[in-house]
Design an enzyme around this catalytic site. Structure first.
Site, PDB file in Angstrom:
ATOM      1  N   HIS A  49      21.349 -94.381  25.824  1.00 35.85           N
ATOM      2  CA  HIS A  49      20.747 -94.054  27.117  1.00 35.85           C
ATOM      3  C   HIS A  49      21.819 -93.265  27.861  1.00 35.85           C
ATOM      4  O   HIS A  49      23.026 -93.483  27.634  1.00 35.85           O
ATOM      5  CB  HIS A  49      20.426 -95.318  27.924  1.00 35.85           C
ATOM      6  N   ASP A  52      24.313 -95.556  29.223  1.00 37.34           N
ATOM      7  CA  ASP A  52      25.175 -96.274  28.267  1.00 37.34           C
ATOM      8  C   ASP A  52      26.483 -95.490  28.149  1.00 37.34           C
ATOM      9  O   ASP A  52      27.560 -96.068  27.995  1.00 37.34           O
ATOM     10  CB  ASP A  52      24.541 -96.332  26.860  1.00 37.34           C
TER      11      ASP A  52
HETATM   12  C1  GLO Z   1      11.170 -99.869  24.397  1.00 35.63           C
HETATM   13  C2  GLO Z   1      11.734 -98.732  23.702  1.00 35.63           C
HETATM   14  C3  GLO Z   1      13.185 -98.501  24.059  1.00 35.63           C
HETATM   15  C4  GLO Z   1      13.584 -97.084  23.750  1.00 35.63           C
HETATM   16  C5  GLO Z   1      14.970 -96.772  24.235  1.00 35.63           C
HETATM   17  C6  GLO Z   1      15.354 -95.336  23.952  1.00 35.63           C
HETATM   18  O1  GLO Z   1      10.097-100.337  24.128  1.00 35.63           O
HETATM   19  O2  GLO Z   1      11.571 -98.886  22.336  1.00 35.63           O
HETATM   20  O3  GLO Z   1      14.026 -99.409  23.402  1.00 35.63           O
HETATM   21  O4  GLO Z   1      13.515 -96.857  22.384  1.00 35.63           O
HETATM   22  O5  GLO Z   1      15.021 -97.018  25.591  1.00 35.63           O
HETATM   23  O6  GLO Z   1      14.780 -94.503  24.863  1.00 35.63           O
END
Ligand code: GLO
Ligand code: MG
Length: 344
Positions: A49, A52
């Site tokens: 993210h 992150d």
């Molecule tokens: C939630 C999503 C989340 C995304 C992550 C990347 O349901 O799967 O984990 O994959 O935030 O954008």
């Protein structure tokens, strides 16, 4: 065979175990310590993210954001890791309570576009060209709250803004039908690719298919992957598993339905997924019950299961499969597959 595939996960996949009904059950691990886990667990790629990489980025100037992201790039180099993608985290800010790109509030939409540009800056600093868009709050709790036609127009405008901002990036939309919203606007691969076709540059917009999300939409993950592969749009995957229609469980890959996992691996392997540099991405969570020192097994286990299923996909008697297909003897084919999965 492991060397043919590169695996990735995100720092959020090593987590403290809080859920909507209870607090954390494990201590936090710092980002720097998480990075040290990757290679040991058999992973080469880090999914990010934006925050992150650069925590509290809303309070920083674009210049400072890039500076901090470059420091993270150096940390990756030191650990011999690669950034796979950056995803703008648009669902936690107080401005995006009712959506980001599709909010009824213009200020929220402007914030979302601006934040997405910063996420792209971070991707550039981390030396990845892939942006993932999980459209968490782009939907409604009640039908009448937003206009679904306008919502799609706004999603297109937001994606166009990102494509124009940086001509090198590619965007992988991660469809999901619900949670946190009751109804999400981009619930399936088909919706995501139709949205892509409405943008300035459809060639740079594809999908990130997550197993659990397809199951929540009542679809088969391997068929969704086949659809994206046929369109040459499968930029990445979020493999995991899901036990029916409930909250998004993010279970270890193959842990609920081995045959369903086998079919995902089979289609990916058959059509050379990974040969253009795509990572085998996991989006899995440890069970809340896991103790501190055993809370990374879901990652290494998912990888192990994937690789064992590659072996099974490659050792399947394809001649026999084709004979049974030609004879339209799908009962026998059913048994052949189950026997193969049972090692018979
Ligand atoms: C939630 C999503 C989340 C995304 C992550 C990347 O349901 O799967 O984990 O994959 O935030 O954008
Ligand atoms: Mg995901």
């Amino acid at each position: 065979m492991a060397g043919e595939y590169r695996f990735s996960f995100g720092p959020w996949n090593v987590h403290e175990g809080a859920d909507p009904f209870g607090p954390t059950v494990r201590r936090s691990i710092t980002f720097a310590r998480k990075l040290k886990l990757y290679k040991k667990l058999g992973f080469d790629g880090v999914q990010f993210h934006d925050d992150d990489a650069v925590p509290d980025m809303n309070g920083l100037s674009p210049k400072d954001i890039t500076k901090k992201a470059k420091e993270v790039r150096q940390m990756l180099v030191d650990e011999d890791l690669t950034a796979e993608f950056v995803a703008p985290r648009l669902w936690e800010d107080e401005r995006t309570i009712d959506g980001a790109y599709t909010s009824n509030d213009k200020k929220a939409r402007e914030y979302a576009k601006d934040r997405s540009r910063r996420a792209i800056d971070i991707a550039v600093a981390l030396e990845t060209k892939l942006i993932v868009l999980w459209l968490a709050r782009e939907g409604t709790y009640i039908r009448e709250a937003k206009d679904s036609k306008v919502a799609v127009d706004r999603l297109v405008a937001a994606i166009d803004d990102m494509l124009d901002y940086n001509p090198d990036i590619k965007i992988a939309i991660e469809p999901k039908p619900n949670e946190p919203m009751d109804q999400a606007y981009i619930p399936t691969t088909g919706h995501a690719l139709a949205l892509a076709s409405l943008t300035h540059n459809p060639k740079r917009v594809g999908v990130n298919i997550e197993t659990a999300h397809t199951i929540l939409a009542g679809l088969d993950p391997s068929d969704e992957m086949g659809f994206a592969l046929a369109c040459d749009k499968l930029y990445t995957v979020h493999l995991n598993d899901q036990n029916g229609l409930k909250f998004d469980e993010d279970k270890s890959f193959g842990s609920v339905d081995l045959r369903r996992a086998f079919n995902q691996v089979r289609i990916l392997d058959k059509y050379n997924y990974g040969k253009k540099g795509e990572f085998v991405g996991l989006d899995v969570k440890a069970m809340r019950t896991q103790k501190q020192d055993a809370a990374t097994k879901h990652l290494s286990n998912s990888r192990t299961i994937f690789l064992r299923l590659v072996e099974l996909a490659r050792s399947l008697d394809e001649r026999k499969v084709n004979e049974l297909i030609a004879a339209r003897d799908y009962e026998e084919l059913d048994l052949l597959i189950v026997n193969h999965l049972m090692g018979k």
